[in-house]
Scaffold this motif. Structure first.
Motif, PDB file in Angstrom:
ATOM      1  N   LEU A  26     141.903  31.650  38.097  1.00  0.00           N
ATOM      2  CA  LEU A  26     143.235  31.594  38.707  1.00  0.00           C
ATOM      3  C   LEU A  26     144.303  32.107  37.747  1.00  0.00           C
ATOM      4  CD1 LEU A  26     142.845  28.140  40.460  1.00  0.00           C
ATOM      5  CD2 LEU A  26     143.209  30.335  41.630  1.00  0.00           C
ATOM      6  N   SER A  29     144.285  35.827  37.740  1.00  0.00           N
ATOM      7  CA  SER A  29     144.795  36.418  38.982  1.00  0.00           C
ATOM      8  C   SER A  29     146.285  36.146  39.200  1.00  0.00           C
ATOM      9  CB  SER A  29     143.978  35.931  40.183  1.00  0.00           C
ATOM     10  OG  SER A  29     144.236  34.566  40.424  1.00  0.00           O
ATOM     11  N   ASP A  31     147.754  33.150  39.625  1.00  0.00           N
ATOM     12  CA  ASP A  31     148.012  31.945  40.424  1.00  0.00           C
ATOM     13  C   ASP A  31     148.257  30.772  39.470  1.00  0.00           C
ATOM     14  OD1 ASP A  31     147.666  33.132  42.994  1.00  0.00           O
ATOM     15  OD2 ASP A  31     145.496  33.115  42.646  1.00  0.00           O
ATOM     16  N   TYR A  32     149.438  30.747  38.883  1.00  0.00           N
ATOM     17  CA  TYR A  32     149.723  29.834  37.774  1.00  0.00           C
ATOM     18  C   TYR A  32     149.756  28.367  38.180  1.00  0.00           C
ATOM     19  CZ  TYR A  32     150.877  34.285  35.642  1.00  0.00           C
ATOM     20  OH  TYR A  32     150.825  35.574  35.189  1.00  0.00           O
ATOM     21  N   ASP A  34     148.157  26.869  40.601  1.00  0.00           N
ATOM     22  CA  ASP A  34     146.793  26.414  40.862  1.00  0.00           C
ATOM     23  C   ASP A  34     145.937  26.431  39.597  1.00  0.00           C
ATOM     24  OD1 ASP A  34     147.231  25.808  43.536  1.00  0.00           O
ATOM     25  OD2 ASP A  34     146.853  27.867  44.164  1.00  0.00           O
TER      26      ASP A  34
END
Length: 134
Positions: A26, A29, A31-32, A34
């Motif tokens: 994450l 990608s 998605d900090y 999460d």
């Protein structure tokens, strides 16, 4: 310690490892929020394994943090920073999960993932020394 308790401890550690792997994906990608959430759960499950190695369980997240502090930090088994990691990860996870405008950025997420990884490695080292996990 009986075999069923050892199996549960091993299960917590395996779950912690998986949560850490997911947090790293994450983070990569972007998605900090999460990534921080999964990082917290990696540390949380590792802490649950540690508590169980002492014959203890906690019913709440705050209880896990409190018992970890009492049994592992205050006793000198773990450095104080690990108690801080666990508490800070919980706070950041709650911010990322519940606040509409989260302050979780890349730097915060990177720090959270690193701290969760360090927490998990320290837990594994401790449990291996006890002979609880391989």
């Amino acid at each position: 310690m009986d075999n069923s308790t050892r199996a549960i401890i091993s299960g917590y550690i395996e779950k912690a490892r998986k949560k850490l792997e997911v947090s790293e994906r994450l983070l990569r990608s972007g998605d900090y929020d999460d990534a921080v959430s999964r990082a917290y759960y990696a540390a949380f499950h590792a802490a649950q394994a540690l508590l169980l190695s002492e014959g203890e369980r906690a019913e709440t997240h705050k209880g896990v943090i409190t018992l970890f502090g009492l049994l592992f930090v205050k006793s000198g088994k773990f450095d104080r920073r690990f108690g801080k990691y666990l508490a800070n990860l919980k706070d950041e996870r709650e911010n990322g999960d519940y606040e509409v405008f989260s302050y979780i950025d890349q730097e915060t997420a990177e720090k959270a993932v690193a701290e969760a990884g360090e927490f998990l490695r320290e837990a594994e080292t401790y449990l291996k020394k006890l002979g609880v996990i391989d």
